[in-house]
Design a protein around this motif. Structure first.
Motif, mmCIF file in Angstrom:
data_model
loop_
_atom_site.group_PDB
_atom_site.id
_atom_site.type_symbol
_atom_site.label_atom_id
_atom_site.label_comp_id
_atom_site.label_asym_id
_atom_site.label_seq_id
_atom_site.Cartn_x
_atom_site.Cartn_y
_atom_site.Cartn_z
ATOM 1 N N PHE A 25 8.949 -12.208 5.815
ATOM 2 C CA PHE A 25 8.042 -11.622 4.825
ATOM 3 C C PHE A 25 8.669 -10.378 4.204
ATOM 4 O O PHE A 25 9.156 -9.489 4.916
ATOM 5 C CB PHE A 25 6.707 -11.261 5.479
ATOM 6 N N GLY A 26 8.654 -10.300 2.881
ATOM 7 C CA GLY A 26 9.218 -9.127 2.191
ATOM 8 C C GLY A 26 10.689 -8.985 2.538
ATOM 9 O O GLY A 26 11.468 -9.914 2.359
ATOM 10 N N THR A 27 11.046 -7.821 3.061
ATOM 11 C CA THR A 27 12.440 -7.595 3.452
ATOM 12 C C THR A 27 12.620 -7.778 4.951
ATOM 13 O O THR A 27 13.696 -7.554 5.487
ATOM 14 C CB THR A 27 12.850 -6.150 3.100
ATOM 15 N N GLY A 28 11.513 -8.131 5.634
ATOM 16 C CA GLY A 28 11.573 -8.259 7.079
ATOM 17 C C GLY A 28 11.325 -6.937 7.790
ATOM 18 O O GLY A 28 11.384 -6.859 9.009
ATOM 19 N N VAL A 29 11.062 -5.890 7.025
ATOM 20 C CA VAL A 29 10.815 -4.574 7.622
ATOM 21 C C VAL A 29 9.374 -4.151 7.286
ATOM 22 O O VAL A 29 8.921 -4.336 6.154
ATOM 23 C CB VAL A 29 11.793 -3.521 7.063
ATOM 24 N N VAL A 30 8.656 -3.634 8.290
ATOM 25 C CA VAL A 30 7.261 -3.275 8.084
ATOM 26 C C VAL A 30 7.063 -1.777 8.259
ATOM 27 O O VAL A 30 7.616 -1.168 9.170
ATOM 28 C CB VAL A 30 6.367 -4.022 9.094
ATOM 29 N N MET A 31 6.244 -1.230 7.357
ATOM 30 C CA MET A 31 5.898 0.177 7.459
ATOM 31 C C MET A 31 4.619 0.268 8.304
ATOM 32 O O MET A 31 3.635 -0.401 8.009
ATOM 33 C CB MET A 31 5.658 0.626 6.018
ATOM 34 N N ILE A 32 4.634 1.057 9.378
ATOM 35 C CA ILE A 32 3.428 1.213 10.198
ATOM 36 C C ILE A 32 2.726 2.498 9.786
ATOM 37 O O ILE A 32 3.304 3.586 9.855
ATOM 38 C CB ILE A 32 3.772 1.268 11.704
ATOM 39 N N CYS A 33 1.470 2.343 9.316
ATOM 40 C CA CYS A 33 0.705 3.504 8.859
ATOM 41 C C CYS A 33 -0.539 3.640 9.699
ATOM 42 O O CYS A 33 -1.032 2.672 10.258
ATOM 43 C CB CYS A 33 0.278 3.315 7.404
ATOM 44 N N THR A 34 -1.091 4.836 9.742
ATOM 45 C CA THR A 34 -2.365 5.017 10.441
ATOM 46 C C THR A 34 -3.448 5.257 9.399
ATOM 47 O O THR A 34 -3.605 6.382 8.966
ATOM 48 C CB THR A 34 -2.274 6.168 11.445
ATOM 49 N N PHE A 35 -4.212 4.168 8.935
ATOM 50 C CA PHE A 35 -3.997 2.796 9.338
ATOM 51 C C PHE A 35 -4.142 1.918 8.125
ATOM 52 O O PHE A 35 -5.120 2.061 7.393
ATOM 53 C CB PHE A 35 -5.029 2.351 10.377
ATOM 54 N N GLY A 36 -3.218 1.003 7.935
ATOM 55 C CA GLY A 36 -3.326 0.075 6.821
ATOM 56 C C GLY A 36 -4.199 -1.114 7.181
ATOM 57 O O GLY A 36 -4.969 -1.586 6.374
ATOM 58 N N ASP A 37 -4.044 -1.602 8.412
ATOM 59 C CA ASP A 37 -4.857 -2.741 8.843
ATOM 60 C C ASP A 37 -4.925 -2.765 10.372
ATOM 61 O O ASP A 37 -4.426 -1.862 11.038
ATOM 62 C CB ASP A 37 -4.269 -4.054 8.292
ATOM 63 N N ARG B 25 0.811 -1.211 0.000
ATOM 64 C CA ARG B 25 0.000 0.000 0.000
ATOM 65 C C ARG B 25 0.850 1.269 0.000
ATOM 66 O O ARG B 25 0.840 2.053 0.967
ATOM 67 C CB ARG B 25 -0.938 0.000 1.203
ATOM 68 N N PRO B 26 1.572 1.512 -1.099
ATOM 69 C CA PRO B 26 2.428 2.703 -1.140
ATOM 70 C C PRO B 26 1.642 4.007 -1.014
ATOM 71 O O PRO B 26 2.202 5.025 -0.611
ATOM 72 C CB PRO B 26 3.110 2.607 -2.511
ATOM 73 N N GLU B 27 0.319 3.972 -1.316
ATOM 74 C CA GLU B 27 -0.481 5.199 -1.183
ATOM 75 C C GLU B 27 -0.571 5.631 0.278
ATOM 76 O O GLU B 27 -0.985 6.758 0.575
ATOM 77 C CB GLU B 27 -1.877 5.012 -1.779
ATOM 78 N N LEU B 28 -0.202 4.727 1.196
ATOM 79 C CA LEU B 28 -0.246 5.090 2.619
ATOM 80 C C LEU B 28 1.093 5.625 3.133
ATOM 81 O O LEU B 28 1.264 5.840 4.327
ATOM 82 C CB LEU B 28 -0.688 3.886 3.459
ATOM 83 N N LEU B 29 2.054 5.850 2.210
ATOM 84 C CA LEU B 29 3.365 6.380 2.646
ATOM 85 C C LEU B 29 3.191 7.660 3.462
ATOM 86 O O LEU B 29 3.878 7.885 4.453
ATOM 87 C CB LEU B 29 4.242 6.660 1.427
ATOM 88 N N ALA B 30 2.214 8.481 3.045
ATOM 89 C CA ALA B 30 2.001 9.749 3.762
ATOM 90 C C ALA B 30 1.462 9.531 5.163
ATOM 91 O O ALA B 30 1.461 10.437 5.991
ATOM 92 C CB ALA B 30 1.041 10.636 2.964
ATOM 93 N N ALA B 31 0.955 8.289 5.411
ATOM 94 C CA ALA B 31 0.405 7.983 6.735
ATOM 95 C C ALA B 31 1.390 7.193 7.577
ATOM 96 O O ALA B 31 1.079 6.748 8.679
ATOM 97 C CB ALA B 31 -0.897 7.194 6.586
ATOM 98 N N CYS B 32 2.621 7.024 7.056
ATOM 99 C CA CYS B 32 3.613 6.213 7.768
ATOM 100 C C CYS B 32 4.070 6.958 9.033
ATOM 101 O O CYS B 32 4.408 8.141 8.985
ATOM 102 C CB CYS B 32 4.795 5.946 6.837
ATOM 103 N N VAL B 33 4.034 6.265 10.163
ATOM 104 C CA VAL B 33 4.440 6.903 11.413
ATOM 105 C C VAL B 33 5.650 6.226 12.057
ATOM 106 O O VAL B 33 6.216 6.727 13.021
ATOM 107 C CB VAL B 33 3.275 6.971 12.424
ATOM 108 N N ALA B 34 6.029 5.058 11.535
ATOM 109 C CA ALA B 34 7.201 4.343 12.046
ATOM 110 C C ALA B 34 7.465 3.164 11.133
ATOM 111 O O ALA B 34 6.619 2.816 10.307
ATOM 112 C CB ALA B 34 6.950 3.826 13.468
ATOM 113 N N VAL B 35 8.660 2.587 11.258
ATOM 114 C CA VAL B 35 8.864 1.288 10.636
ATOM 115 C C VAL B 35 9.332 0.343 11.735
ATOM 116 O O VAL B 35 9.924 0.765 12.727
ATOM 117 C CB VAL B 35 9.865 1.297 9.452
#
Ligand SMILES: [Zn+2]
Ligand SMILES: [Zn+2]
Length: 862
Positions: A261-273, A213-223
């Motif tokens: 999963f993926g690269t092992g790094v997760v983007m935390i967004c408010t809110f993807g899920d 969900r790259p459209e949520l990049l603007a909602a990213c608050v941490a990784v």
């Protein structure tokens, strides 16, 4: 008695009764001390069509209601209508060519009410035509003030108890419907999407992150990375920069991250899920809401603001591709949450909403006090309870729903919840009668949100049991019938609310019915072209035939396939019943003190067994079992066996024998109409009324007659049936006389009915007959002879026919048949001949029928 027509005219009979029944006999008596049986029936959504799934459920309810009434219970089978909701809003917009914002709120609501009232009227017609014994004195309509004042009072009471609160909190949001929805309204479906690998800038070298969900990049608050992740743990505690939007976010450690999963790094967004919500709470992260209520990007998304989610996604991916931020893309299968109503992918937004507190332990404990039928359905409730990440969001951003009785003080902002005595009210139309308790201001803003419709329907049980009424409350109800598709909603919420509001379980039992499948085995739907409307079935075969499909189609809990053949055979049974009644009616006479013979007593014993079996099945809601038992008794024991056996007595001279048969017929017919009344109320009424001049629907459930097992009568029935088969196998008329019948058994059998029903003289003897068999004809088997003897076959067959059958039989028994061809002897295997033999008893030819309990000899010669 007037002439009874030969053909059963279901249409005439059903329409006549549907139009003339006194429905007040089905009213619940609030003053009665008889044991109560209150059914918390599902209030259907008034679409205007009472669909086949409703009809199946209502058949089950009606079977139970009619049965319990006949058992002496004070039954309530109320009818509710769950009116509020989006589909009606949409329909009104369609019909009037408006959108809800183009007319005043009040006017829009009025149009919704008008449409709903029309639809309810249509559905009532279908329900009456299907013969349901609803208690219309206990009808309720959730959009009416009488009902929604209770919904509002339930809100106020739970608010006062601290069970309802208002809070900024992430909620499931449907951008298309423009409203918050509850977890129970989220459906999951798998979709294929793309996993994008991108780089976040860092002083330690780029950090690689995969996201769908790259459209949520603007909602990213941490990784987040797993604390043991060899490759990435060096980033923990540092900051990285979000691509495209170029702002810093912290890298945190969390064990929930899957390093594989993926690269092992997760983007935390408010809110993807939902997992984002959990992390957001646990790590106390800030809120960056990039998506608004309409599913468009917010100011947080900078130059992408006001784009739709999908447009923003495409634009961001394009930009990152051209800048080389994305270095890999691969397909990903994902489970996506969808709005149950419109199938739009839901978003998680943080909104100020009203919530009902959920106490999973209390719900599971209360559920265990309820009898679940079938038992395994309770697992669905238990599995669901506890899966919700947050409380039940009950506020909706719609119009046609119960208003939330709350205002907000314009000067201090404090909410003012209405007092119960002020209700019902719409805060948009009325101001509170008091000033702000906090600051004294008299200026208020109304709450424009409305309540989730489950807030209405989850107090249906309280409403029907007399909560907040002039009657003494009678909760818990005895039965909740409902579909398995709404266990996590209606059943769950009702248990929660009953416990919260009155502190007891809502019902003693819950009966779960399955869904109706089309004849192709798929869920019925208009788009699959396997859709059947109950009205269509009723027009072709009648309500009684339709109801038989419901009875035999399956057992409660399992999905039921709609099958025309079940309806057709239902229609056939109605005709069979009618013919049986048409024959028996002139002979059926109620009389006391007759002396039933062995055959009469056999039927009465079978009747008592059947009543007991049916009663047991009804008590277990095993309608298929119950109905099949009644049908097979009526069809086989009564019509095919008993009536055939006693015809001669019925047409014979008056006397005790004849009167005993007449009384037995009366009792059987009367009992059958009683047992059939719950299943086929129309034909049962038609027959009972003309038989006894009374309505079967105010009659009591029959008591089994006290009769001991009747082996003699049972054997007479078996012998008569065997003789009937014997005649029909030989193409004889069933009333054709035979030269004589001898019955050998260990019982003392009466012969009158046997003689009458076989049109033959019958002798009854003890023990077994002395018989011998004699070969009378040789039948050469060309199939066996031809291939072996080729051109000699003709001669062999000619010779065989000339030989003494007894001699051939003896040789065949010994293992080979020798045929003299004049100078040459052909040796045949035993299979080359078939020996026809006759049975002799006391030197006379007879046919023998061996039954388990008797041997029957039928004289074939004179
Ligand atoms: Zn939706
Ligand atoms: Zn104030």
């Amino acid at each position: 008695m007037s002439e009874i027509s030969k053909e059963y005219d279901f249409k005439q009979v059903e329409e006549r009764w549907a139009g003339s029944w006194d429905e007040s006999v089905y009213y619940f008596d609030w003053n009665s001390s008889a044991p109560q049986y209150i059914i918390d029936t599902p209030p259907p959504y008034p679409t205007g069509n009472f669909h086949i799934g409703n009809a199946l459920n209502w058949c089950y309810i009606d079977f139970v209601a009619r049965y319990k009434r006949m058992r002496g219970y004070n039954v309530m089978f109320p009818q509710g209508w769950d009116c509020h909701g989006l589909p009606t809003e949409v329909k009104v917009e369609e019909i009037h060519g408006i959108t809800k914002n183009e007319v005043p709120r009040e006017e829009f609501r009025r149009l919704c009410e008008e449409l709903t009232a029309q639809n309810i009227a249509k559905m009532r017609v279908t329900m009456r035509r299907l013969g349901f014994s609803n208690d219309w004195s206990n009808e309720y309509v959730t959009m009416m003030p009488e009902y929604y004042s209770k919904t509002q009072r339930s809100f106020v009471q739970m608010f006062d108890k601290g069970m309802i609160y208002r809070e900024d909190h992430p909620v499931n949001w449907c951008p298309r419907c423009g409203t918050a929805i509850a977890f129970a309204e989220v459906e999951y479906d798998s979709r294929t999407t793309t996993l994008n690998y991108l780089r976040f800038g860092s002083d330690l070298g780029d950090l690689e992150i995969a996201t769908s969900r790259p459209e949520l990049l603007a909602a990213c608050v941490a990784v987040a990375v797993h604390p043991e992740d060899e490759k990435n743990r060096k980033y923990i505690g540092t900051e990285v920069r979000v691509p495209v939007f170029d702002y810093p976010v912290p890298v945190i450690a969390d064990e929930v991250v899957d390093p594989a999963f993926g690269t092992g790094v997760v983007m935390i967004c408010t809110f993807g899920d939902k997992q984002d919500v959990r992390w957001w709470v646990e790590h106390d992260l800030p809120l960056r809401q990039a998506i608004d209520r309409e599913g468009k990007m917010t100011e947080v998304a900078g130059r992408f603001a006001r784009m739709k989610i999908s447009e923003c996604k495409d634009a961001i991916i394009e930009e990152m591709r051209s800048e080389g931020t994305i270095y890999r893309e691969e397909p990903l299968d994902q489970n996506v949450g969808l709005c149950w109503r419109c199938k739009t992918a839901i978003e998680i937004l943080s909104e100020r909403q009203w919530f009902v507190k959920i106490n999973p332990g209390e719900i599971i404990e209360t559920s265990s006090e309820i009898e679940w039928v079938p038992e395994h359905m309770e697992i669905r409730l238990k599995n669901w309870t506890g899966t919700m990440d947050w409380d039940w969001c009950i506020s909706r951003q719609r119009i046609f729903a119960t208003p939330i009785p709350v205002w907000y003080c314009k000067s201090c902002g404090e909410p003012l919840v209405a007092e119960e005595e002020w209700l019902p009210l719409d805060p948009n139309l009325e101001m509170p009668p008091i000033s702000c308790p906090a600051c004294g201001s008299e200026e208020f803003e109304p709450e424009t949100d409305v309540l989730d419709t489950w807030m209405d329907s989850s107090i249906s049980v309280l409403n029907v049991t007399g909560w907040l009424s002039d009657h003494k409350p009678r909760y818990p109800a005895q039965l909740r019938p409902q579909g398995h598709d709404i266990i996590r909603t209606w059943a769950f919420y009702t248990i929660l609310r009953a416990k919260a509001l009155v502190g007891v379980r809502p019902w003693d039992s819950i009966l779960v019915n399955g869904m109706v499948l089309g004849e192709d085995g798929h869920k019925m739907s208009k788009s699959l072209n396997n859709f059947i409307a109950p009205e269509e079935v009723v027009a072709k075969y009648g309500a009684d035939a339709f109801r038989q499909w419901a009875a035999v189609g399956g057992s409660p809990g399992s999905d039921v396939m709609f099958r025309w053949k079940d309806v057709v055979s239902g229609g056939r049974f109605l005709q069979k019943l009618w013919s049986m009644y048409r024959f028996a009616a002139p002979h059926a006479k109620r009389s006391e003190g007759t002396a039933p013979n062995q055959v009469d007593r056999w039927l009465l014993f079978e009747l008592s067994q059947m009543i007991e079996a049916v009663t047991g099945s009804m008590d277990r809601f095993a309608f298929d079992e119950a109905f099949r038992a009644i049908r097979s008794f009526a069809w086989e024991e009564f019509a095919d066996n008993y009536i055939e056996l006693v015809k001669a007595r019925l047409y014979g001279p008056d006397g005790p024998e004849k009167r005993a048969a007449q009384a037995t017929i009366y009792e059987a017919l009367e009992t059958l109409t009683s047992l059939l009344a719950p299943f086929t109320p129309f034909i049962a009424e038609e027959i009972r009324m003309s038989l006894a001049g009374e309505s079967v629907h105010t009659a009591s459930w029959p008591e089994p007659p006290k009769v001991l097992p009747q082996p003699e009568g049972s054997l007479i029935k078996d012998v008569a049936a065997a003789v009937r088969r014997y005649k029909s196998d030989r193409g004889m008329a069933l009333n054709a006389p035979l030269a004589g019948i001898e019955v050998y058994s260990e019982l003392d059998l009466e012969t009158a009915d046997l003689a009458g029903s076989t049109s033959s003289t019958v002798a009854v003897k003890r023990g077994r007959p002395e018989i011998e068999t004699r070969a009378v004809e040789v039948k050469p088997q060309m199939k066996a002879i031809g291939p072996v003897f080729k051109e000699k076959s003709g001669e062999i067959i000619r010779r065989l026919r000339e030989m003494d059958p007894k001699e051939v039989a003896r040789m065949a028994e010994a293992g080979k048949v020798l045929v003299d061809l004049g100078g040459e002897v052909a040796e045949l295997a035993p299979g080359a001949v078939e020996i026809e033999s006759e049975t002799l008893s006391a030197g006379r030819a007879v046919d023998m029928i061996a039954l388990p309990e008797a041997t029957v000899l039928i004289r074939t010669g004179t």
